[in-house]
Scaffold this motif. Structure first.
Motif, PDB file in Angstrom:
ATOM      1  N   LEU A  80       0.832  -1.207   0.000  1.00  0.00           N
ATOM      2  CA  LEU A  80       0.000   0.000   0.000  1.00  0.00           C
ATOM      3  C   LEU A  80       0.861   1.250   0.000  1.00  0.00           C
ATOM      4  CD1 LEU A  80      -2.438  -1.068   2.859  1.00  0.00           C
ATOM      5  CD2 LEU A  80      -2.890  -1.213   0.402  1.00  0.00           C
ATOM      6  N   THR A  81       0.335   2.295  -0.619  1.00  0.00           N
ATOM      7  CA  THR A  81       0.964   3.607  -0.573  1.00  0.00           C
ATOM      8  C   THR A  81      -0.099   4.621  -0.196  1.00  0.00           C
ATOM      9  OG1 THR A  81       2.486   3.026  -2.358  1.00  0.00           O
ATOM     10  CG2 THR A  81       2.214   5.355  -1.896  1.00  0.00           C
ATOM     11  N   LYS A  82       0.229   5.522   0.695  1.00  0.00           N
ATOM     12  CA  LYS A  82      -0.678   6.605   1.106  1.00  0.00           C
ATOM     13  C   LYS A  82      -0.154   7.896   0.504  1.00  0.00           C
ATOM     14  CE  LYS A  82      -3.474   8.983   3.981  1.00  0.00           C
ATOM     15  NZ  LYS A  82      -3.546  10.218   3.248  1.00  0.00           N
ATOM     16  N   ASN A  83      -1.059   8.618  -0.184  1.00  0.00           N
ATOM     17  CA  ASN A  83      -0.707   9.942  -0.686  1.00  0.00           C
ATOM     18  C   ASN A  83      -1.920  10.851  -0.542  1.00  0.00           C
ATOM     19  OD1 ASN A  83      -2.412   9.592  -2.951  1.00  0.00           O
ATOM     20  ND2 ASN A  83      -0.764   8.695  -4.150  1.00  0.00           N
ATOM     21  N   LEU A  84      -1.857  12.052  -1.115  1.00  0.00           N
ATOM     22  CA  LEU A  84      -2.960  13.013  -0.982  1.00  0.00           C
ATOM     23  C   LEU A  84      -4.263  12.503  -1.592  1.00  0.00           C
ATOM     24  CD1 LEU A  84      -1.065  16.345  -1.727  1.00  0.00           C
ATOM     25  CD2 LEU A  84      -1.815  15.458   0.496  1.00  0.00           C
ATOM     26  N   ASN A  85      -4.177  11.606  -2.560  1.00  0.00           N
ATOM     27  CA  ASN A  85      -5.376  11.073  -3.207  1.00  0.00           C
ATOM     28  C   ASN A  85      -5.992   9.911  -2.434  1.00  0.00           C
ATOM     29  OD1 ASN A  85      -5.318  12.845  -5.433  1.00  0.00           O
ATOM     30  ND2 ASN A  85      -3.664  11.631  -6.322  1.00  0.00           N
ATOM     31  N   GLY A  86      -5.278   9.379  -1.466  1.00  0.00           N
ATOM     32  CA  GLY A  86      -5.813   8.279  -0.675  1.00  0.00           C
ATOM     33  C   GLY A  86      -4.844   7.121  -0.590  1.00  0.00           C
ATOM     34  N   LEU A  87      -5.385   5.939  -0.394  1.00  0.00           N
ATOM     35  CA  LEU A  87      -4.605   4.731  -0.221  1.00  0.00           C
ATOM     36  C   LEU A  87      -4.620   3.956  -1.535  1.00  0.00           C
ATOM     37  CD1 LEU A  87      -3.148   3.328   2.144  1.00  0.00           C
ATOM     38  CD2 LEU A  87      -5.257   2.064   2.564  1.00  0.00           C
ATOM     39  N   LEU A  88      -3.451   3.612  -2.043  1.00  0.00           N
ATOM     40  CA  LEU A  88      -3.330   2.886  -3.301  1.00  0.00           C
ATOM     41  C   LEU A  88      -2.823   1.484  -3.019  1.00  0.00           C
ATOM     42  CD1 LEU A  88      -3.287   2.801  -6.431  1.00  0.00           C
ATOM     43  CD2 LEU A  88      -0.938   3.650  -6.289  1.00  0.00           C
ATOM     44  N   ALA A  89      -3.541   0.480  -3.502  1.00  0.00           N
ATOM     45  CA  ALA A  89      -3.120  -0.919  -3.359  1.00  0.00           C
ATOM     46  C   ALA A  89      -2.305  -1.300  -4.588  1.00  0.00           C
ATOM     47  CB  ALA A  89      -4.338  -1.825  -3.234  1.00  0.00           C
ATOM     48  N   HIS A  90      -1.110  -1.795  -4.376  1.00  0.00           N
ATOM     49  CA  HIS A  90      -0.228  -2.199  -5.480  1.00  0.00           C
ATOM     50  C   HIS A  90      -0.445  -3.672  -5.789  1.00  0.00           C
ATOM     51  CE1 HIS A  90       1.870   1.631  -5.462  1.00  0.00           C
ATOM     52  NE2 HIS A  90       1.788   1.568  -4.145  1.00  0.00           N
ATOM     53  N   SER A  91      -1.633  -3.998  -6.224  1.00  0.00           N
ATOM     54  CA  SER A  91      -1.970  -5.382  -6.508  1.00  0.00           C
ATOM     55  C   SER A  91      -3.145  -5.448  -7.476  1.00  0.00           C
ATOM     56  CB  SER A  91      -2.290  -6.128  -5.212  1.00  0.00           C
ATOM     57  OG  SER A  91      -3.137  -5.379  -4.384  1.00  0.00           O
ATOM     58  N   HIS A  92      -3.306  -6.620  -8.060  1.00  0.00           N
ATOM     59  CA  HIS A  92      -4.403  -6.894  -8.991  1.00  0.00           C
ATOM     60  C   HIS A  92      -4.943  -8.279  -8.701  1.00  0.00           C
ATOM     61  CE1 HIS A  92      -3.784  -3.469 -11.715  1.00  0.00           C
ATOM     62  NE2 HIS A  92      -2.515  -3.595 -11.371  1.00  0.00           N
ATOM     63  N   MET A  93      -6.270  -8.435  -8.848  1.00  0.00           N
ATOM     64  CA  MET A  93      -6.909  -9.729  -8.648  1.00  0.00           C
ATOM     65  C   MET A  93      -7.437 -10.226  -9.990  1.00  0.00           C
ATOM     66  SD  MET A  93      -9.847 -10.804  -5.866  1.00  0.00           S
ATOM     67  CE  MET A  93      -8.716 -10.865  -4.467  1.00  0.00           C
ATOM     68  N   TYR A  94      -7.195 -11.505 -10.248  1.00  0.00           N
ATOM     69  CA  TYR A  94      -7.634 -12.142 -11.488  1.00  0.00           C
ATOM     70  C   TYR A  94      -8.532 -13.329 -11.139  1.00  0.00           C
ATOM     71  CZ  TYR A  94      -3.701  -9.361 -13.024  1.00  0.00           C
ATOM     72  OH  TYR A  94      -2.843  -8.315 -13.251  1.00  0.00           O
ATOM     73  N   PHE A  95      -9.452 -13.683 -12.057  1.00  0.00           N
ATOM     74  CA  PHE A  95     -10.438 -14.721 -11.746  1.00  0.00           C
ATOM     75  C   PHE A  95     -10.604 -15.719 -12.875  1.00  0.00           C
ATOM     76  CE2 PHE A  95     -12.812 -11.562 -14.103  1.00  0.00           C
ATOM     77  CZ  PHE A  95     -13.642 -12.317 -14.904  1.00  0.00           C
ATOM     78  N   LEU A  96     -11.084 -16.888 -12.500  1.00  0.00           N
ATOM     79  CA  LEU A  96     -11.589 -17.898 -13.434  1.00  0.00           C
ATOM     80  C   LEU A  96     -12.938 -18.346 -12.907  1.00  0.00           C
ATOM     81  CD1 LEU A  96      -8.875 -20.513 -14.524  1.00  0.00           C
ATOM     82  CD2 LEU A  96     -10.214 -18.978 -15.958  1.00  0.00           C
ATOM     83  N   ARG A  97     -13.915 -18.462 -13.776  1.00  0.00           N
ATOM     84  CA  ARG A  97     -15.206 -19.031 -13.403  1.00  0.00           C
ATOM     85  C   ARG A  97     -14.994 -20.515 -13.102  1.00  0.00           C
ATOM     86  NH1 ARG A  97     -15.379 -15.681 -17.547  1.00  0.00           N
ATOM     87  NH2 ARG A  97     -16.906 -14.010 -17.619  1.00  0.00           N
TER      88      ARG A  97
END
Length: 187
Positions: A128-145
């Motif tokens: 995570l990174t906190k800046n003036l715009n808020g909290l940014l998550a440095h991650s991505h979620m991927y899916f399979l049905r």
């Protein structure tokens, strides 16, 4: 490869004696899904036991008439910090137990199912990174049905599953999946 670059310097260092990184990754994947589900107007149910390949169930209040009223979507979550080893330019790979594949693929399940993998930096200080715009998550979620998981190979206890990077979970893709879940009918 897609993704947001992690910061060059960690925001913090987790002290010794904290919960194991595997538990931290589990909590991160749950929190990430919770943020996406909240933005999509879904309710997230939590299961204390994960014996049937389901960590959580998503539910909507929407009536998808003439399909289901308030459909549900069962989700199995995983999280990795091994991006270089598990992610290519086109997909994320994960070794999944045969039993879990069978549960998620089952055509007679009461609700549709998803398998999701969160790809995050290896160390918690880079998540995570906190800046003036808020909290940014440095991650991505991927899916399979569930039905898109491969047929388990005979006598194999684990199998590598490839999840396309095109299957990124975000509020819109989750809403689309919930609409699909409204048409889910057990065989």
């Amino acid at each position: 490869m897609t993704g947001v670059a992690a910061p060059a310097v960690a925001s913090h260092v987790v002290p010794g004696g904290a919960i194991p990184k595997s538990a931290m990754r589990e909590h991160l994947s749950e929190a990430y899904l919770q943020m996406i589900a909240s933005a999509a107007g879904l309710t997230v149910g939590d299961w204390g036991d994960d014996y049937d390949g389901v960590d959580t169930t998503l539910k909507t209040k929407v009536d998808y008439f003439p399909n289901k009223l308030q459909p549900k979507l069962d989700v199995q979550l995983k999280c990795t910090g091994q991006k270089k080893r598990l992610q290519t330019a086109t997909h994320v790979s994960w070794s999944l137990e045969r039993r879990t594949i069978e549960f998620l693929r089952a055509s007679n399940r009461s609700d549709a199912a998803l398998f999701c993998v969160l790809v995050a930096p290896g160390e918690p200080g880079f998540w995570l990174t906190k800046n003036l715009n808020g909290l940014l998550a440095h991650s991505h979620m991927y899916f399979l049905r569930g039905p898109d998981l491969p047929e388990p190979k005979p006598k194999q206890k684990k199998q590598t599953v490839k999840i396309p990077l095109a299957n990124e979970l975000n509020p819109q893709s989750l809403l689309d999946l919930m609409e699909e879940a409204s048409r889910w009918h057990a065989a």
